[in-house]
Design an enzyme around this catalytic site. Structure first.
Site, short mmCIF file in Angstrom:
data_model
loop_
_atom_site.label_atom_id
_atom_site.label_comp_id
_atom_site.label_asym_id
_atom_site.label_seq_id
_atom_site.Cartn_x
_atom_site.Cartn_y
_atom_site.Cartn_z
N GLU A 159 2.86 -8.34 8.51
CA GLU A 159 2.71 -6.87 8.78
C GLU A 159 3.70 -6.20 7.41
O GLU A 159 3.61 -5.18 7.26
CB GLU A 159 3.30 -6.19 10.06
CG GLU A 159 2.55 -6.88 11.21
CD GLU A 159 0.87 -6.38 11.25
OE1 GLU A 159 0.29 -7.20 10.97
OE2 GLU A 159 1.02 -5.19 10.89
N ARG A 189 -1.88 -9.05 -20.85
CA ARG A 189 -3.03 -9.00 -21.83
C ARG A 189 -2.79 -8.01 -23.17
O ARG A 189 -3.12 -8.09 -23.94
CB ARG A 189 -4.39 -8.59 -21.36
CG ARG A 189 -4.39 -7.18 -20.43
CD ARG A 189 -5.79 -7.12 -19.59
NE ARG A 189 -6.76 -7.59 -20.46
CZ ARG A 189 -7.36 -6.45 -21.51
NH1 ARG A 189 -7.00 -5.51 -21.55
NH2 ARG A 189 -8.50 -6.86 -22.00
N ASP A 247 -9.79 -1.06 -24.97
CA ASP A 247 -10.38 -1.12 -23.48
C ASP A 247 -10.47 0.27 -22.71
O ASP A 247 -9.73 1.35 -23.17
CB ASP A 247 -9.46 -1.99 -22.70
CG ASP A 247 -9.84 -3.55 -23.03
OD1 ASP A 247 -9.17 -4.55 -22.54
OD2 ASP A 247 -10.68 -3.76 -24.01
N PRO A 254 0.64 -1.25 0.20
CA PRO A 254 -0.07 -0.29 -0.04
C PRO A 254 0.86 1.21 0.05
O PRO A 254 0.42 2.41 -0.06
CB PRO A 254 -0.71 -0.11 1.29
CG PRO A 254 -0.59 -1.56 1.78
CD PRO A 254 0.43 -2.11 1.22
C1 4HQ Z 1 2.23 -7.12 3.18
N1 4HQ Z 1 1.20 -7.03 2.13
C2 4HQ Z 1 0.16 -6.01 2.88
C3 4HQ Z 1 -1.01 -5.86 2.05
N2 4HQ Z 1 -0.67 -5.50 0.50
C4 4HQ Z 1 -1.52 -4.68 -0.09
O1 4HQ Z 1 -2.39 -4.31 0.59
C5 4HQ Z 1 -1.20 -4.27 -1.28
N3 4HQ Z 1 -0.22 -4.84 -2.21
O2 4HQ Z 1 -0.22 -3.78 -3.47
N4 4HQ Z 1 -1.36 -2.74 -3.24
C6 4HQ Z 1 -1.89 -3.07 -2.07
N5 4HQ Z 1 -3.01 -2.43 -1.56
C7 4HQ Z 1 0.42 -6.33 -0.02
C8 4HQ Z 1 1.57 -6.47 1.07
#
Ligand code: 4HQ
Length: 245
Positions: free
Chosen positions: A115, A153, A168, A88
């Protein structure tokens, strides 16, 4: 194009080789996928891949050593690939970013769990950090599959009709136009007459107008991003489309 995915749950990726565009691309050799499990690189009898966070707090952190070793092995197998961590905190991906990703020879995708990963991996082993959206998932496997699907794709030969990827949503910078198929009427709702006219020029113009109108109503931010030359390109593409039909 090659994807190497580092994941504690390689089984989750079986779905990609079962059916659909990605499975077909993999079976045709348009794309390749290799999975690396950090547990195979974890030392000692218990093969630990996570531990408690320094400073306390909930959850576990993925350890540096097994991930760094898995990344090194993937880099050795795919020397042209860069390493991207899904999280994130990463750069929010959009179609432009996917286009750039699809233009590279390959990627090593690190799918984290718990985590997250030891921060020193970002400093020492990871080239890019990507996010698929501002929400928290239980792991990086689904984001990795989202990136693979969106990129594969776009590869030549991956879709039945080469132009589909271009038409698209978001590829032209606009949302997609409406789509209709049989029957012509459902509960008093009729297919727009222009789509039944056989006039390909009029159909192409109608579809472009619908895409522009929908984008204006639903995602005006995309129009703000769209430069004049893109709009001209869109017009040229439509004109070419008309001439080609
Ligand atoms: C450790 N783990 C936490 C959760 N995660 C995500 O939420 C995520 N990954 O890519 N975009 C997102 N949003 C991936 C990594």
């Amino acid at each position: 194009m090659r994807f190497d995915v580092i994941t504690l749950f390689p089984e989750q990726f079986r779905i990609l080789s079962r059916e659909g565009v990605v499975a077909r691309a993999l079976s045709r050799g348009i794309a390749e996928l290799r999975l690396w499990n950090p547990r195979d690189f974890a030392p000692g009898p218990h093969r630990r891949v996570d531990d408690r966070p320094y400073g306390g707090g909930p959850g576990m952190v993925m350890l540096f050593e097994p991930l760094a070793a898995a990344i090194a092995a993937a880099r050795a197998a795919s020397p042209k690939s860069q390493v991207a961590y899904l999280s994130p905190q990463g750069t929010r991906l959009d179609q432009d970013a996917i286009n750039d990703i699809a233009a590279k020879p390959g990627w090593i995708l690190l799918a984290g769990r718990y985590e997250g990963i030891d921060e020193r991996l970002l400093e020492r082993c990871i080239d890019q950090e990507w996010s698929i959206g501002d929400y928290v998932l239980s792991g990086g496997e689904l984001p990795a599959m989202v990136v693979m699907d969106a990129a594969i794709r776009l590869l030549p030969g991956a879709l039945g009709h080469e132009r589909s990827a271009y038409e698209d949503s978001h590829m032209s910078g606009l949302l997609d136009c409406p789509h209709f198929s049989r029957p012509e009427e459902i509960d008093g709702l009729r297919v727009p007459k222009v789509l039944l006219s056989g006039d390909h020029g009029a159909i192409a113009r109608w579809r472009r107008q619908q895409a522009l109108g929908r984008t204006w109503l639903k995602r005006p931010d995309l129009l703000a991003k769209m430069t004049l030359d893109q709009a001209t390109t869109l017009d040229q593409a439509t004109t070419l489309d008309q001439e080609a039909r």
